[in-house]
Motif scaffolding. Sequence first.
Motif, PDB file in Angstrom:
ATOM      1  N   ASP A  90       0.860  -1.189   0.000  1.00 16.72           N
ATOM      2  CA  ASP A  90       0.000   0.000   0.000  1.00 16.72           C
ATOM      3  C   ASP A  90       0.890   1.232   0.000  1.00 16.72           C
ATOM      4  OD1 ASP A  90      -2.325  -1.416   0.005  1.00 16.72           O
ATOM      5  OD2 ASP A  90      -2.838  -1.036   2.100  1.00 16.72           O
ATOM      6  N   LEU A  91       0.692   2.096  -0.997  1.00 14.23           N
ATOM      7  CA  LEU A  91       1.422   3.354  -1.092  1.00 14.23           C
ATOM      8  C   LEU A  91       0.438   4.501  -0.924  1.00 14.23           C
ATOM      9  CD1 LEU A  91       3.728   5.338  -1.913  1.00 14.23           C
ATOM     10  CD2 LEU A  91       3.150   4.838  -4.294  1.00 14.23           C
ATOM     11  N   THR A  92       0.677   5.345   0.073  1.00 11.97           N
ATOM     12  CA  THR A  92      -0.188   6.493   0.337  1.00 11.97           C
ATOM     13  C   THR A  92       0.688   7.721   0.484  1.00 11.97           C
ATOM     14  OG1 THR A  92      -1.580   5.000   1.663  1.00 11.97           O
ATOM     15  CG2 THR A  92      -2.064   7.363   1.774  1.00 11.97           C
ATOM     16  N   TYR A  93       0.434   8.737  -0.336  1.00 15.40           N
ATOM     17  CA  TYR A  93       1.209   9.966  -0.240  1.00 15.40           C
ATOM     18  C   TYR A  93       0.272  11.153  -0.420  1.00 15.40           C
ATOM     19  CZ  TYR A  93       4.866  13.455  -1.054  1.00 15.40           C
ATOM     20  OH  TYR A  93       5.679  14.558  -0.968  1.00 15.40           O
ATOM     21  N   ILE A  94       0.137  11.927   0.653  1.00 15.25           N
ATOM     22  CA  ILE A  94      -0.700  13.122   0.646  1.00 15.25           C
ATOM     23  C   ILE A  94       0.184  14.294   1.030  1.00 15.25           C
ATOM     24  CG2 ILE A  94      -2.755  14.247   1.587  1.00 15.25           C
ATOM     25  CD1 ILE A  94      -3.604  11.317   2.469  1.00 15.25           C
ATOM     26  N   THR A  95       0.308  15.250   0.133  1.00 24.47           N
ATOM     27  CA  THR A  95       1.106  16.445   0.405  1.00 24.47           C
ATOM     28  C   THR A  95       0.229  17.643   0.056  1.00 24.47           C
ATOM     29  OG1 THR A  95       3.138  17.636  -0.168  1.00 24.47           O
ATOM     30  CG2 THR A  95       2.221  16.183  -1.879  1.00 24.47           C
ATOM     31  N   SER A  96      -0.464  18.154   1.039  1.00 20.31           N
ATOM     32  CA  SER A  96      -1.520  19.135   0.785  1.00 20.31           C
ATOM     33  C   SER A  96      -0.950  20.435   0.239  1.00 20.31           C
ATOM     34  CB  SER A  96      -2.322  19.400   2.058  1.00 20.31           C
ATOM     35  OG  SER A  96      -1.495  19.892   3.084  1.00 20.31           O
ATOM     36  N   ARG A  97      -1.677  21.039  -0.671  1.00 21.27           N
ATOM     37  CA  ARG A  97      -1.308  22.295  -1.298  1.00 21.27           C
ATOM     38  C   ARG A  97      -2.481  23.274  -1.216  1.00 21.27           C
ATOM     39  NH1 ARG A  97       2.872  20.103  -0.802  1.00 21.27           N
ATOM     40  NH2 ARG A  97       4.481  19.680  -2.365  1.00 21.27           N
ATOM     41  N   GLY A  98      -2.172  24.560  -1.197  1.00 21.29           N
ATOM     42  CA  GLY A  98      -3.203  25.584  -1.147  1.00 21.29           C
ATOM     43  C   GLY A  98      -3.858  25.802  -2.497  1.00 21.29           C
ATOM     44  N   HIS A  99      -4.739  26.800  -2.550  1.00 22.09           N
ATOM     45  CA  HIS A  99      -5.488  27.067  -3.779  1.00 22.09           C
ATOM     46  C   HIS A  99      -4.577  27.496  -4.930  1.00 22.09           C
ATOM     47  CE1 HIS A  99      -9.281  26.493  -1.807  1.00 22.09           C
ATOM     48  NE2 HIS A  99      -9.049  27.444  -0.920  1.00 22.09           N
ATOM     49  N   TRP A 100      -3.383  28.012  -4.591  1.00 25.38           N
ATOM     50  CA  TRP A 100      -2.456  28.464  -5.633  1.00 25.38           C
ATOM     51  C   TRP A 100      -2.080  27.335  -6.588  1.00 25.38           C
ATOM     52  CZ3 TRP A 100       2.143  26.006  -6.312  1.00 25.38           C
ATOM     53  CH2 TRP A 100       2.595  25.193  -5.262  1.00 25.38           C
ATOM     54  N   TYR A 101      -2.053  26.110  -6.076  1.00 25.96           N
ATOM     55  CA  TYR A 101      -1.502  24.992  -6.838  1.00 25.96           C
ATOM     56  C   TYR A 101      -2.229  24.807  -8.171  1.00 25.96           C
ATOM     57  CZ  TYR A 101       0.273  20.252  -7.748  1.00 25.96           C
ATOM     58  OH  TYR A 101       0.858  19.151  -8.312  1.00 25.96           O
ATOM     59  N   THR A 126      -7.003  16.884  -8.050  1.00 26.21           N
ATOM     60  CA  THR A 126      -6.309  16.938  -6.764  1.00 26.21           C
ATOM     61  C   THR A 126      -5.930  15.573  -6.204  1.00 26.21           C
ATOM     62  OG1 THR A 126      -8.413  16.940  -5.564  1.00 26.21           O
ATOM     63  CG2 THR A 126      -7.440  19.094  -6.114  1.00 26.21           C
ATOM     64  N   LYS A 127      -6.372  14.498  -6.835  1.00 29.21           N
ATOM     65  CA  LYS A 127      -6.034  13.176  -6.301  1.00 29.21           C
ATOM     66  C   LYS A 127      -6.231  12.105  -7.363  1.00 29.21           C
ATOM     67  CE  LYS A 127      -9.223  14.130  -3.513  1.00 29.21           C
ATOM     68  NZ  LYS A 127     -10.010  14.244  -2.258  1.00 29.21           N
ATOM     69  N   GLN A 128      -5.424  11.053  -7.250  1.00 27.45           N
ATOM     70  CA  GLN A 128      -5.552   9.899  -8.128  1.00 27.45           C
ATOM     71  C   GLN A 128      -5.244   8.642  -7.320  1.00 27.45           C
ATOM     72  OE1 GLN A 128      -2.851  11.385 -11.359  1.00 27.45           O
ATOM     73  NE2 GLN A 128      -4.609  11.048 -12.704  1.00 27.45           N
ATOM     74  N   ALA A 129      -5.809   7.541  -7.767  1.00 32.48           N
ATOM     75  CA  ALA A 129      -5.593   6.277  -7.065  1.00 32.48           C
ATOM     76  C   ALA A 129      -5.764   5.137  -8.044  1.00 32.48           C
ATOM     77  CB  ALA A 129      -6.586   6.124  -5.905  1.00 32.48           C
ATOM     78  N   SER A 172      -2.490  12.422  -3.311  1.00 32.54           N
ATOM     79  CA  SER A 172      -3.421  13.538  -3.165  1.00 32.54           C
ATOM     80  C   SER A 172      -2.690  14.809  -2.734  1.00 32.54           C
ATOM     81  CB  SER A 172      -4.489  13.198  -2.114  1.00 32.54           C
ATOM     82  OG  SER A 172      -5.325  14.302  -1.858  1.00 32.54           O
ATOM     83  N   ILE A 173      -3.244  15.959  -3.143  1.00 31.05           N
ATOM     84  CA  ILE A 173      -2.799  17.249  -2.630  1.00 31.05           C
ATOM     85  C   ILE A 173      -3.904  17.906  -1.802  1.00 31.05           C
ATOM     86  CG2 ILE A 173      -1.159  17.632  -4.509  1.00 31.05           C
ATOM     87  CD1 ILE A 173      -3.294  19.579  -5.707  1.00 31.05           C
TER      88      ILE A 173
END
Length: 315
Positions: free
Chosen positions: A157-168, A212-215, A230-231
């Motif tokens: 299982d690979l999970t990577y969430i690095t949240s970004r603001g609206h600028w992204y 904003t996300k893919q899986a 996900s961001i």
Amino acid sequence: MKNFAIIGVGGYIAPRHMQAIRDTGNRLVAALDVNDSVGIIDSYFPEAHFFTEFERFDRHIDKLRRRKSDDVVHYTSICSPNYLHDSHIRFALRSGSHAICEKPVVLNPWNIDGLLEIEKDTGCRISTILQLRLHPSIIALKNKIAAENSDRKHEVDLTYITSRGHWYLQSWKGDEQRSGGVATNIGVHFFDMLHFLFGELQQNVVHHSEPTKQAGYLEYEHARVRWFLSIDIDDVPAELRTNGQRTYRSITIDGEEIEFSGGFTDLHTRSYEEILAGNGFGVEENRVAMESVATIRSAQPTPSIGERHPFLDRR
């Protein structure tokens, strides 16, 4: 001592390249960025010439080469937006310098063949930053898997969430045509790592895809992988968000968490050391990861095929 130029010196990743140039005892002599908020250069190479226009930068590099200046560029480091990597690599090689390119080396895997041709024509090398292949924990894991000498497939299982603001989404990173989308922009290193660890890719299924996300689900020679990228801050587990955490990274193999959160700070320097010693990763070693993310980018989601990542079922 070698001379370096950087294209995209105002970008997020450029300071790691400048540090790597400095740590390996080399010089930055020229830098380019369309933005001029690049005061960070003063922390590394305040004497470097800086340009905001490609044409002036091109002319400067060409003058150094033709005059056989002591500042002639031996290596060009490319930290520009993803969709420009291909053309900036070509510029570097035509200018008589080797190229060191950040991920992804190209957006479309068929462009790798064109780069191999120009590499052959010019006699200059293209090296890429695949730093997870140099991480001690990943190397140890690869050796462990190889020592098993087994055909069994690990459950990953690979999970990577690095949240970004609206600028992204308003920047080039939010434009799939320029960044390649979430899987390419934040996930390509992980897809390369999975190929590095578990062998050839056999199946690639997308379960969910939005800006904003893919899986999805990947199957390799020695692993079955459920992945989620996900961001979106809302995808960070609630208990972590409560404590102010905006990122979440987890890789489990057969239910066991793989710890490799440390050891990242010097991986660009390690990459440069290997490149300068003639042992860097070339464009061909990027092919499987590039094919993986290109397939993900163009695929129609098929939620019923393959095993779903558990974070999708929280939706």
